[in-house]
Design a protein around this motif. Structure first.
Motif, PDB file in Angstrom:
ATOM      1  N   ILE A 168       0.823  -1.207   0.000  1.00  0.00           N
ATOM      2  CA  ILE A 168       0.000   0.000   0.000  1.00  0.00           C
ATOM      3  C   ILE A 168       0.852   1.250   0.000  1.00  0.00           C
ATOM      4  O   ILE A 168       0.565   2.225  -0.690  1.00  0.00           O
ATOM      5  CB  ILE A 168      -0.958  -0.004   1.224  1.00  0.00           C
ATOM      6  N   TYR A 169       1.960   1.214   0.751  1.00  0.00           N
ATOM      7  CA  TYR A 169       2.854   2.373   0.774  1.00  0.00           C
ATOM      8  C   TYR A 169       3.555   2.538  -0.572  1.00  0.00           C
ATOM      9  O   TYR A 169       3.755   3.665  -1.044  1.00  0.00           O
ATOM     10  CB  TYR A 169       3.879   2.209   1.894  1.00  0.00           C
ATOM     11  N   ALA A 170       3.902   1.405  -1.189  1.00  0.00           N
ATOM     12  CA  ALA A 170       4.508   1.474  -2.521  1.00  0.00           C
ATOM     13  C   ALA A 170       3.519   2.041  -3.527  1.00  0.00           C
ATOM     14  O   ALA A 170       3.882   2.802  -4.427  1.00  0.00           O
ATOM     15  CB  ALA A 170       4.968   0.086  -2.960  1.00  0.00           C
ATOM     16  N   MET A 171       2.232   1.688  -3.376  1.00  0.00           N
ATOM     17  CA  MET A 171       1.213   2.196  -4.284  1.00  0.00           C
ATOM     18  C   MET A 171       1.097   3.706  -4.180  1.00  0.00           C
ATOM     19  O   MET A 171       1.082   4.417  -5.191  1.00  0.00           O
ATOM     20  CB  MET A 171      -0.138   1.554  -3.966  1.00  0.00           C
ATOM     21  N   PHE A 172       1.024   4.221  -2.951  1.00  0.00           N
ATOM     22  CA  PHE A 172       0.910   5.658  -2.768  1.00  0.00           C
ATOM     23  C   PHE A 172       2.139   6.389  -3.320  1.00  0.00           C
ATOM     24  O   PHE A 172       2.021   7.452  -3.929  1.00  0.00           O
ATOM     25  CB  PHE A 172       0.714   5.996  -1.292  1.00  0.00           C
ATOM     26  N   CYS A 173       3.319   5.801  -3.115  1.00  0.00           N
ATOM     27  CA  CYS A 173       4.537   6.418  -3.662  1.00  0.00           C
ATOM     28  C   CYS A 173       4.498   6.410  -5.186  1.00  0.00           C
ATOM     29  O   CYS A 173       4.886   7.389  -5.831  1.00  0.00           O
ATOM     30  CB  CYS A 173       5.773   5.658  -3.172  1.00  0.00           C
ATOM     31  N   GLY A 174       4.012   5.305  -5.750  1.00  0.00           N
ATOM     32  CA  GLY A 174       3.922   5.216  -7.199  1.00  0.00           C
ATOM     33  C   GLY A 174       2.949   6.223  -7.791  1.00  0.00           C
ATOM     34  O   GLY A 174       3.146   6.717  -8.899  1.00  0.00           O
ATOM     35  N   LEU A 175       1.882   6.523  -7.053  1.00  0.00           N
ATOM     36  CA  LEU A 175       0.922   7.515  -7.522  1.00  0.00           C
ATOM     37  C   LEU A 175       1.421   8.935  -7.335  1.00  0.00           C
ATOM     38  O   LEU A 175       1.147   9.827  -8.139  1.00  0.00           O
ATOM     39  CB  LEU A 175      -0.411   7.339  -6.774  1.00  0.00           C
ATOM     40  N   LEU A 176       2.172   9.149  -6.267  1.00  0.00           N
ATOM     41  CA  LEU A 176       2.552  10.506  -5.888  1.00  0.00           C
ATOM     42  C   LEU A 176       3.806  10.999  -6.597  1.00  0.00           C
ATOM     43  O   LEU A 176       3.857  12.138  -7.074  1.00  0.00           O
ATOM     44  CB  LEU A 176       2.764  10.576  -4.377  1.00  0.00           C
ATOM     45  N   LEU A 177       4.834  10.162  -6.668  1.00  0.00           N
ATOM     46  CA  LEU A 177       6.133  10.616  -7.168  1.00  0.00           C
ATOM     47  C   LEU A 177       6.107  11.149  -8.601  1.00  0.00           C
ATOM     48  O   LEU A 177       6.742  12.173  -8.872  1.00  0.00           O
ATOM     49  CB  LEU A 177       7.157   9.489  -7.036  1.00  0.00           C
ATOM     50  N   PRO A 178       5.409  10.491  -9.546  1.00  0.00           N
ATOM     51  CA  PRO A 178       5.372  11.064 -10.904  1.00  0.00           C
ATOM     52  C   PRO A 178       4.772  12.465 -10.926  1.00  0.00           C
ATOM     53  O   PRO A 178       5.256  13.349 -11.648  1.00  0.00           O
ATOM     54  CB  PRO A 178       4.497  10.066 -11.679  1.00  0.00           C
ATOM     55  N   ALA A 179       3.719  12.682 -10.138  1.00  0.00           N
ATOM     56  CA  ALA A 179       3.094  14.015 -10.089  1.00  0.00           C
ATOM     57  C   ALA A 179       4.036  15.029  -9.456  1.00  0.00           C
ATOM     58  O   ALA A 179       4.104  16.191  -9.889  1.00  0.00           O
ATOM     59  CB  ALA A 179       1.784  13.946  -9.308  1.00  0.00           C
ATOM     60  N   VAL A 180       4.769  14.614  -8.428  1.00  0.00           N
ATOM     61  CA  VAL A 180       5.720  15.507  -7.762  1.00  0.00           C
ATOM     62  C   VAL A 180       6.835  15.917  -8.721  1.00  0.00           C
ATOM     63  O   VAL A 180       7.266  17.071  -8.744  1.00  0.00           O
ATOM     64  CB  VAL A 180       6.302  14.834  -6.507  1.00  0.00           C
ATOM     65  N   LYS A 181       7.301  14.971  -9.531  1.00  0.00           N
ATOM     66  CA  LYS A 181       8.390  15.253 -10.473  1.00  0.00           C
ATOM     67  C   LYS A 181       7.961  16.215 -11.577  1.00  0.00           C
ATOM     68  O   LYS A 181       8.756  17.011 -12.061  1.00  0.00           O
ATOM     69  CB  LYS A 181       8.882  13.943 -11.095  1.00  0.00           C
ATOM     70  N   LYS A 182       6.669  16.145 -11.949  1.00  0.00           N
ATOM     71  CA  LYS A 182       6.189  16.970 -13.053  1.00  0.00           C
ATOM     72  C   LYS A 182       5.702  18.347 -12.621  1.00  0.00           C
ATOM     73  O   LYS A 182       5.675  19.271 -13.423  1.00  0.00           O
ATOM     74  CB  LYS A 182       5.053  16.243 -13.787  1.00  0.00           C
ATOM     75  N   SER A 183       5.303  18.480 -11.361  1.00  0.00           N
ATOM     76  CA  SER A 183       4.657  19.718 -10.924  1.00  0.00           C
ATOM     77  C   SER A 183       5.313  20.273  -9.670  1.00  0.00           C
ATOM     78  O   SER A 183       5.356  19.597  -8.636  1.00  0.00           O
ATOM     79  CB  SER A 183       3.165  19.460 -10.684  1.00  0.00           C
TER      80      SER A 183
END
Length: 247
Positions: A168-183
């Motif tokens: 579950i923690y890996a899932m949240f990181c997977g959802l969050l990190l791409p958005a953080v890198k782009k914005s």
């Protein structure tokens, strides 16, 4: 040419299949988390049948495991799921005909982020048949993934169960990190949320507060600061849609 109800339903199913397959591993993680928290397979399965909100269910089951109060669980889910109100209001302008209340409630129930995104890609009005195909397909993937995860985890060795509990923690990181890198704004809002969350862990007075407060306060505070620092600019989407519909 006007589409028939059957073709609209088929198109909804077609668009819902990728979402359903994407939901299965996430729902599997939810079922796993519930079993590792001491619940039997019935609890997460019923939760997925009665609600269709991945982030809300994840937060809810974690707080249930921590014996958080009902009020805390309610407030956390209210904050997490408040975005669906805006999505439903937007989709209400896209339906083709006047619908009875139960049909609108069905669409509202199935208005997840992914279903909203898919529906938003279509220009013009959408029928109830389209929403029915889209929602029933994606919802089936979510419930099936939950049930499979809850059943499979019980027959796996304990060391594998413990390893899967971190998915579950890996899932949240997977959802969050791409958005953080782009914005940049998303990165700043995330940093604010992390900083406030750390206060609830390392300051004794804050750490002593009831479970769930450490989720509500960082979420609301970070979102409020983000809305103040980075207000959303209006886009001329109506003009673009009008041009596309005339083609």
């Amino acid at each position: 040419m006007k589409k028939t109800g059957q073709s609209d339903f088929s198109k909804g199913v077609y668009n819902g299949l990728p979402i359903a397959f994407g939901y299965i591993p996430l729902a599997f993680s939810f079922g796993t988390l519930a079993i590792n928290g001491g619940y039997n397979f019935i609890v997460p399965t019923v939760m997925s049948l009665l609600s269709f909100t991945g982030a809300g269910q994840m937060a809810g089951i974690q707080m249930m495991i921590q014996a958080a109060s009902i009020i805390s669980i309610f407030l956390v889910n209210l904050v997490i799921n408040s975005r669906y109100l805006v999505m439903c209001l937007s989709m209400n302008q896209r339906i083709t005909e006047k619908m009875p209340f139960w049909k609108k409630m069905f669409i509202a129930f199935g208005m997840t982020d992914e279903n909203f995104t898919v529906a938003s890609l279509y220009v013009g009005k959408l029928s109830f048949s389209f929403f029915a195909g889209l929602i029933l397909t994606s919802f089936s993937g979510w419930v099936l993934g939950t049930l499979v995860g809850a059943l499979v985890i019980q027959i796996l060795p304990s060391i594998v169960q413990e390893a899967l509990s971190i998915t579950i923690y890996a899932m949240f990181c997977g959802l969050l990190l791409p958005a953080v890198k782009k914005s940049g704004p998303i990165a700043i809002v995330t940093a604010i949320s992390v900083a406030v969350s750390c206060l609830f862990w390392f300051i004794p007075v804050l750490a002593a507060l009831p479970s769930g407060i450490n989720i509500i306060v960082p979420t609301v505070l970070a979102a409020a600061i983000g809305a103040w620092l980075f207000p959303m600019k209006e886009q001329q989407s109506d003009d673009v849609k009008g041009e596309n519909s005339d083609e």
